[in-house]
Design a protein around this motif. Structure first.
Motif, PDB file in Angstrom:
ATOM      1  N   GLU A   1      43.869  36.379  38.827  1.00 21.23           N
ATOM      2  CA  GLU A   1      44.819  36.429  39.938  1.00 21.23           C
ATOM      3  C   GLU A   1      44.401  35.552  41.113  1.00 21.23           C
ATOM      4  OE1 GLU A   1      45.746  40.388  41.165  1.00 21.23           O
ATOM      5  OE2 GLU A   1      46.266  41.053  39.143  1.00 21.23           O
ATOM      6  N   ARG A   2      43.191  34.986  41.071  1.00 22.27           N
ATOM      7  CA  ARG A   2      42.751  34.137  42.174  1.00 22.27           C
ATOM      8  C   ARG A   2      43.577  32.859  42.167  1.00 22.27           C
ATOM      9  NH1 ARG A   2      36.644  35.139  40.271  1.00 22.27           N
ATOM     10  NH2 ARG A   2      36.830  37.411  40.332  1.00 22.27           N
ATOM     11  N   GLY A   3      44.281  32.639  43.270  1.00 27.37           N
ATOM     12  CA  GLY A   3      45.180  31.505  43.349  1.00 27.37           C
ATOM     13  C   GLY A   3      46.578  31.817  42.851  1.00 27.37           C
ATOM     14  N   LYS A   4      46.816  33.012  42.296  1.00 30.31           N
ATOM     15  CA  LYS A   4      48.132  33.403  41.771  1.00 30.31           C
ATOM     16  C   LYS A   4      48.449  34.853  42.137  1.00 30.31           C
ATOM     17  CE  LYS A   4      47.119  32.959  37.479  1.00 30.31           C
ATOM     18  NZ  LYS A   4      47.284  32.968  36.007  1.00 30.31           N
ATOM     19  N   PRO A   5      48.902  35.193  43.313  1.00 32.12           N
ATOM     20  CA  PRO A   5      49.205  34.316  44.430  1.00 32.12           C
ATOM     21  C   PRO A   5      48.061  34.189  45.431  1.00 32.12           C
ATOM     22  CG  PRO A   5      50.040  36.467  44.943  1.00 32.12           C
ATOM     23  CD  PRO A   5      49.352  36.578  43.596  1.00 32.12           C
TER      24      PRO A   5
ATOM     25  N   THR B   1      48.450  36.550  55.701  1.00 39.37           N
ATOM     26  CA  THR B   1      47.209  35.768  55.683  1.00 39.37           C
ATOM     27  C   THR B   1      46.217  36.263  54.630  1.00 39.37           C
ATOM     28  OG1 THR B   1      46.409  37.193  57.472  1.00 39.37           O
ATOM     29  CG2 THR B   1      47.361  35.069  58.108  1.00 39.37           C
ATOM     30  N   GLY B   2      46.657  37.151  53.743  1.00 35.07           N
ATOM     31  CA  GLY B   2      45.765  37.690  52.726  1.00 35.07           C
ATOM     32  C   GLY B   2      45.239  36.608  51.790  1.00 35.07           C
ATOM     33  N   MET B   3      44.019  36.807  51.279  1.00 32.61           N
ATOM     34  CA  MET B   3      43.401  35.787  50.431  1.00 32.61           C
ATOM     35  C   MET B   3      42.234  36.376  49.650  1.00 32.61           C
ATOM     36  SD  MET B   3      41.488  33.673  53.501  1.00 32.61           S
ATOM     37  CE  MET B   3      42.924  33.717  54.576  1.00 32.61           C
ATOM     38  N   SER B   4      41.728  35.588  48.741  1.00 33.94           N
ATOM     39  CA  SER B   4      40.502  35.918  48.013  1.00 33.94           C
ATOM     40  C   SER B   4      39.350  35.183  48.680  1.00 33.94           C
ATOM     41  CB  SER B   4      40.640  35.470  46.558  1.00 33.94           C
ATOM     42  OG  SER B   4      39.399  35.526  45.889  1.00 33.94           O
TER      43      SER B   4
ATOM     44  N   TYR C   1      55.209  33.999  50.401  1.00 34.86           N
ATOM     45  CA  TYR C   1      53.817  34.341  50.101  1.00 34.86           C
ATOM     46  C   TYR C   1      53.506  35.767  50.526  1.00 34.86           C
ATOM     47  CZ  TYR C   1      48.736  34.270  50.040  1.00 34.86           C
ATOM     48  OH  TYR C   1      47.418  34.575  49.774  1.00 34.86           O
ATOM     49  N   GLU C   2      53.963  36.179  51.712  1.00 34.28           N
ATOM     50  CA  GLU C   2      53.692  37.541  52.158  1.00 34.28           C
ATOM     51  C   GLU C   2      54.300  38.561  51.193  1.00 34.28           C
ATOM     52  OE1 GLU C   2      53.810  40.537  55.986  1.00 34.28           O
ATOM     53  OE2 GLU C   2      54.813  38.597  56.159  1.00 34.28           O
ATOM     54  N   TYR C   3      55.502  38.285  50.733  1.00 36.49           N
ATOM     55  CA  TYR C   3      56.170  39.186  49.787  1.00 36.49           C
ATOM     56  C   TYR C   3      55.359  39.305  48.497  1.00 36.49           C
ATOM     57  CZ  TYR C   3      59.803  40.912  46.594  1.00 36.49           C
ATOM     58  OH  TYR C   3      60.519  41.636  45.674  1.00 36.49           O
ATOM     59  N   GLU C   4      54.936  38.171  47.959  1.00 36.52           N
ATOM     60  CA  GLU C   4      54.234  38.177  46.676  1.00 36.52           C
ATOM     61  C   GLU C   4      52.848  38.799  46.781  1.00 36.52           C
ATOM     62  OE1 GLU C   4      54.290  34.102  45.480  1.00 36.52           O
ATOM     63  OE2 GLU C   4      56.306  34.242  44.612  1.00 36.52           O
ATOM     64  N   ILE C   5      52.124  38.464  47.837  1.00 41.50           N
ATOM     65  CA  ILE C   5      50.753  38.984  47.916  1.00 41.50           C
ATOM     66  C   ILE C   5      50.753  40.470  48.252  1.00 41.50           C
ATOM     67  CG2 ILE C   5      50.276  38.483  50.352  1.00 41.50           C
ATOM     68  CD1 ILE C   5      47.447  37.600  49.363  1.00 41.50           C
ATOM     69  N   THR C   6      51.750  40.945  49.013  1.00 45.07           N
ATOM     70  CA  THR C   6      51.829  42.379  49.293  1.00 45.07           C
ATOM     71  C   THR C   6      51.972  43.161  47.994  1.00 45.07           C
ATOM     72  OG1 THR C   6      52.812  41.967  51.465  1.00 45.07           O
ATOM     73  CG2 THR C   6      53.071  44.171  50.550  1.00 45.07           C
ATOM     74  N   LYS C   7      52.783  42.650  47.083  1.00 48.45           N
ATOM     75  CA  LYS C   7      52.955  43.307  45.783  1.00 48.45           C
ATOM     76  C   LYS C   7      51.650  43.292  44.986  1.00 48.45           C
ATOM     77  CE  LYS C   7      57.894  42.903  44.903  1.00 48.45           C
ATOM     78  NZ  LYS C   7      58.034  44.328  44.546  1.00 48.45           N
ATOM     79  N   GLN C   8      50.934  42.175  45.011  1.00 48.93           N
ATOM     80  CA  GLN C   8      49.685  42.078  44.266  1.00 48.93           C
ATOM     81  C   GLN C   8      48.607  42.989  44.840  1.00 48.93           C
ATOM     82  OE1 GLN C   8      51.002  40.649  41.440  1.00 48.93           O
ATOM     83  NE2 GLN C   8      48.900  39.930  41.268  1.00 48.93           N
TER      84      GLN C   8
END
Length: 271
Positions: free
Chosen positions: A109-113, A175-178, A35-42
């Motif tokens: 993109e909300r929820g993905k990721p 811990t990133g989120m929308s 998750y950290e890898y994917e959200i950092t890219k987003q």
């Protein structure tokens, strides 16, 4: 590789001047690393200043992520080195948070990721072993009526996750989120008030940080409120849900006791 930092969940190693490698502790959930890898890219794709996530790595059986090497120091280190500039650095921290919260998470993109803030909090509150069923239900009812929000929230924003050099960077996006900025600010305020100081820090540094933390929080909050459209009461409404959710994290028992005491005191006032 040279180890340059460590925390409760991972160690950070510098690999020449090309990259840093974040190696997670054995037993840390692999899905959280992904998750950290994917959200950092987003987050980077939205124009936010974050170190680029390059690839997954595995060293001596430990899983990690290779990140772009960036020049700078954590804002926490700068505060310790230049305590006479504490107010300036605290305002800088708040300004970085204000700027971050102006970024919307696109609807597709909300929820993905991007996980949703209230869903994350609700899940963690359900899991908190220190709270009774009645306490959890009361806090979950408070959470239910809070606004959802669609802004980029860091979820663990504090001076050790803000890097300052030629640019300002925000690191550690696990811990990133929308969600709603008020919930994100509440998390930062809780860390100022109750957060356990870095275990690896020398005792004299811990003493210095302990003396500074109240002032840091006051200046940070004053600046944020002055440069946003939020009110203090809006932030305070998130205090119980955010504190209860933190009880499930890898934090020392001493901090959990303080949070648990604060939660129960607040619940009694609502009876």
């Amino acid at each position: 590789m040279k180890r340059i930092a460590e925390g409760r969940t991972a160690e950070i190693f510098q690999h020449y001047h090309e990259s840093v490698i974040k190696l997670y502790r054995n037993g840390f959930p692999k899905e959280a690393i992904i998750y950290e890898y994917e959200i950092t890219k987003q987050v980077a794709s939205l124009g936010i200043s974050v170190p680029r996530a390059n690839e997954f790595v595995e060293i001596d059986g430990r899983v990690g992520i290779s990140f772009e090497y960036i020049e700078g120091k954590p804002l926490l280190q700068k505060m310790v080195e230049h305590p006479q500039e504490l107010d300036d650095f605290s305002e800088m921290l708040a300004d970085m948070h204000v700027t971050l919260h102006r970024c919307e998470v696109p609807a597709d993109e909300r929820g993905k990721p991007f996980r949703k803030q209230k869903e994350v909090l609700a899940y963690n509150i359900h899991q908190a072993p220190q709270l009774s069923t009645d306490e959890k239900n009361a806090i979950l009812q408070m959470l239910e009526v809070l606004p959802n929000g669609n802004r980029v929230c860091h979820g663990d924003f504090h001076p050790d996750n803000a890097m300052v050099g030629e640019k300002r960077w925000i690191i550690d996006w696990m811990t990133g989120m929308s969600g709603h900025p008020a919930g994100d600010i509440t998390r930062t305020l809780l860390l100022f008030r109750y957060g356990t100081l870095p275990e690896a820090a020398p005792s004299h540094v811990k003493d210095q940080l302990q003396a500074m933390r109240k002032r840091m929080g006051e200046v940070y909050l004053t600046y944020y409120l002055a440069h946003s459209n939020l009110r203090l009461d809006e932030i305070d409404h998130w205090m119980l849900p955010v504190a209860a959710a933190r009880l499930t994290e890898w934090i020392p028992e001493e901090e959990k006791e303080q949070l648990r005491s604060m939660i129960r005191d607040r619940l009694k006032l609502r009876e």
